[in-house]
Design a protein around this motif. Structure first.
Motif, PDB file in Angstrom:
ATOM      1  N   UNK A 108      -2.444   2.848 -10.172  1.00 24.03           N
ATOM      2  CA  UNK A 108      -1.778   4.107 -10.536  1.00 24.03           C
ATOM      3  C   UNK A 108      -2.300   5.237  -9.649  1.00 24.03           C
ATOM      4  N   UNK A 109      -1.468   5.632  -8.693  1.00 24.54           N
ATOM      5  CA  UNK A 109      -1.878   6.647  -7.709  1.00 24.54           C
ATOM      6  C   UNK A 109      -1.345   8.023  -8.113  1.00 24.54           C
ATOM      7  N   UNK A 149      -4.411  11.880  -4.765  1.00 24.28           N
ATOM      8  CA  UNK A 149      -3.111  12.158  -4.148  1.00 24.28           C
ATOM      9  C   UNK A 149      -3.086  12.021  -2.645  1.00 24.28           C
ATOM     10  N   UNK A 150      -3.897  11.117  -2.087  1.00 25.98           N
ATOM     11  CA  UNK A 150      -3.951  10.943  -0.633  1.00 25.98           C
ATOM     12  C   UNK A 150      -3.007   9.860  -0.128  1.00 25.98           C
ATOM     13  N   UNK A 151      -2.222   9.285  -1.019  1.00 26.05           N
ATOM     14  CA  UNK A 151      -1.219   8.324  -0.583  1.00 26.05           C
ATOM     15  C   UNK A 151      -1.578   6.884  -0.886  1.00 26.05           C
ATOM     16  N   UNK A 152      -0.562   6.033  -0.717  1.00 24.21           N
ATOM     17  CA  UNK A 152      -0.666   4.621  -1.087  1.00 24.21           C
ATOM     18  C   UNK A 152      -1.762   3.881  -0.328  1.00 24.21           C
ATOM     19  N   UNK A 153      -1.852   4.102   0.974  1.00 28.51           N
ATOM     20  CA  UNK A 153      -2.834   3.372   1.775  1.00 28.51           C
ATOM     21  C   UNK A 153      -4.251   3.693   1.318  1.00 28.51           C
ATOM     22  N   UNK A 154      -4.532   4.973   1.069  1.00 28.14           N
ATOM     23  CA  UNK A 154      -5.857   5.355   0.586  1.00 28.14           C
ATOM     24  C   UNK A 154      -6.137   4.732  -0.780  1.00 28.14           C
ATOM     25  N   UNK A 155      -5.125   4.700  -1.650  1.00 29.86           N
ATOM     26  CA  UNK A 155      -5.310   4.113  -2.976  1.00 29.86           C
ATOM     27  C   UNK A 155      -5.657   2.631  -2.873  1.00 29.86           C
ATOM     28  N   UNK A 157       2.070  10.366   2.247  1.00 27.91           N
ATOM     29  CA  UNK A 157       2.550  10.199   0.870  1.00 27.91           C
ATOM     30  C   UNK A 157       3.955   9.634   0.865  1.00 27.91           C
ATOM     31  N   UNK A 158       4.339   9.059  -0.275  1.00 23.42           N
ATOM     32  CA  UNK A 158       5.601   8.334  -0.379  1.00 23.42           C
ATOM     33  C   UNK A 158       6.472   8.940  -1.458  1.00 23.42           C
ATOM     34  N   UNK A 159       7.717   9.192  -1.127  1.00 25.72           N
ATOM     35  CA  UNK A 159       8.697   9.653  -2.104  1.00 25.72           C
ATOM     36  C   UNK A 159       9.742   8.561  -2.264  1.00 25.72           C
ATOM     37  N   UNK A 160       9.781   7.959  -3.436  1.00 23.23           N
ATOM     38  CA  UNK A 160      10.674   6.819  -3.638  1.00 23.23           C
ATOM     39  C   UNK A 160      12.123   7.260  -3.763  1.00 23.23           C
ATOM     40  N   UNK A 161      13.022   6.314  -3.499  1.00 27.37           N
ATOM     41  CA  UNK A 161      14.456   6.544  -3.690  1.00 27.37           C
ATOM     42  C   UNK A 161      14.785   6.322  -5.155  1.00 27.37           C
TER      43      UNK A 161
END
Length: 393
Positions: free
Chosen positions: A88-89, A118-124, A385-389
């Motif tokens: 859970x990021x 909140x540094x993004x998926x890769x950091x998580x 960071x990622x913004x999903x569709x």
């Protein structure tokens, strides 16, 4: 003289695109027929099954996280040999609450790991991976569902000691919807065919985050600006292992149904992919065989720049038309075509060409988005960071 130069530029640009989308797939399919590298076709006994951790990166996934977990809990694999880790990021919705409620019901099978920065998926993922105690890690996006025997098939593939990572076959459950979902599904089947051929000649050139797995020991900490799935999967090849593709590992998800969502997604992916290539370039060129470099450049690197020959064709025909009726014809065809596709992008109800309309729009949109993403990378822009569709949920 100028007419001949413009004609030559036009023809070379056309054949560059033809090579990328037709010649390379034909070549790799032909090589695959003579150099078929099959994955293992036998299976473990239940006592020897490797322990698998399914990592589910999640950011505001309250719409799908419960059905995702219920799907995975029902997988046909020894229940004491796998667990599901919800990463859970920095969610601001009910993702954590829903996952925690299911964890309370299945404490031995579900784990919730929170990252708040909140540094993004890769950091998580970097933060999570050192805490995992398992043999194999399966990465699967929150909106992706797995066929019941998926983990068994993953386990079977890794019986081959040469394989360090494997990607599964993704299908779009809403491909019948016209528009971006249809084009995305069609393009994805084209991509999956190339991946399968590449795998049958040794290694495929990068996995997708929907469903892929690696040996836990091969994971390396990643720069937060690069694409985690592409970097991690390519990293297995850099470490001397094969990256395989298996049609037996089946996954399903919804494709984006709006062109605007798909365009933004392609910009992000291409930006992070090219950042990954730049980051790993020295290691790739030092460790890849010449054949793997041929596959990587033909399938990935050159294609990231596909918009350049498209632009060159348009500009060269704009000059060539002053010398030739053929040049004028090609210029007008492109001008009218691009203008019509722009109108179709602005208003998705404009579809005079039916499904061909969706295919052409997706082709142009994808190549433009990739080019923008690469240009942003060259300028130093890092999308972390990622913004999903929303239509994929």
């Amino acid at each position: 003289m100028l007419e001949d130069v413009m004609f030559l530029i036009f023809v070379l640009s056309f054949f560059t695109l033809f090579y990328i989308y037709f010649c390379y797939p034909f070549i790799i399919a032909l090589v695959a027929k003579f150099k078929n590298k099959d994955t293992a076709q036998f299976s473990n006994s239940s006592e020897d099954e490797p322990f698998i951790a399914i990592v589910v990166p999640s950011h505001n996934e309250e719409k799908v996280i419960e059905s995702k977990l219920l799907n995975h809990l029902d997988l046909d694999y020894p229940k004491d040999r796998f667990k599901i880790v919800v990463l859970d990021d920095t969610s601001s919705d009910e993702t954590f609450a829903i996952a925690s409620r299911l964890q309370a019901h299945y404490p031995d099978m579900i784990e919730v790991f929170q990252v708040f920065d909140g540094k993004g998926k890769t950091h998580a993922i970097n933060t999570l991976m050192p805490t995992l105690d398992c043999d194999i890690v399966v990465f699967s996006d929150a909106n992706v569902y797995l066929k019941q025997d998926a983990l068994k098939q993953v386990s079977n593939v890794f019986l081959d000691s040469e394989i360090g990572g494997v990607a599964g076959q993704l299908s779009y459950i809403n491909e019948g919807v016209n528009g971006s979902a249809y084009s995305n599904g069609l393009y994805w089947r084209y991509e999956e065919y190339i991946k399968e051929c590449e795998s049958n000649t040794g290694s495929m050139m990068g996995a997708d985050g929907s469903i892929f797995a690696i040996r836990k020991a091969l994971y390396r900490q990643l720069d937060t600006s690069i694409l985690d799935d592409f970097s991690t999967s390519i990293g297995t090849i850099c470490q001397g292992y094969r990256l395989a593709y298996s049609t037996a590992i089946c996954a399903y998800e919804k494709g984006a149904e709006k062109s605007s969502e798909e365009f933004s997604r392609k910009v992000r992916i291409s930006n992070r992919s090219f950042n990954t290539f730049r980051h790993l370039s020295k290691e790739i060129h030092a460790t890849f065989s010449m054949f793997n470099l041929f596959k990587l450049y033909s399938h990935k690197v050159i294609r990231w720049f596909s918009f350049l020959p498209m632009l060159t064709m348009f500009l060269s025909s704009a000059v060539w038309m002053f010398f030739s009726c053929i040049g004028l014809t090609f210029f007008l065809l492109q001008l009218i075509g691009y203008f019509y596709l722009w109108l179709s992008y602005r208003n998705e109800n404009i579809k005079l060409l039916g499904k061909l309309n969706d295919i052409l729009l997706y082709f142009v949109m994808t190549n433009l988005a990739c080019f923008i993403g690469v240009c942003l990378s060259i300028k130093g822009k890092k999308i972390t960071t990622w913004k999903k569709a929303n239509t994929t949920r």
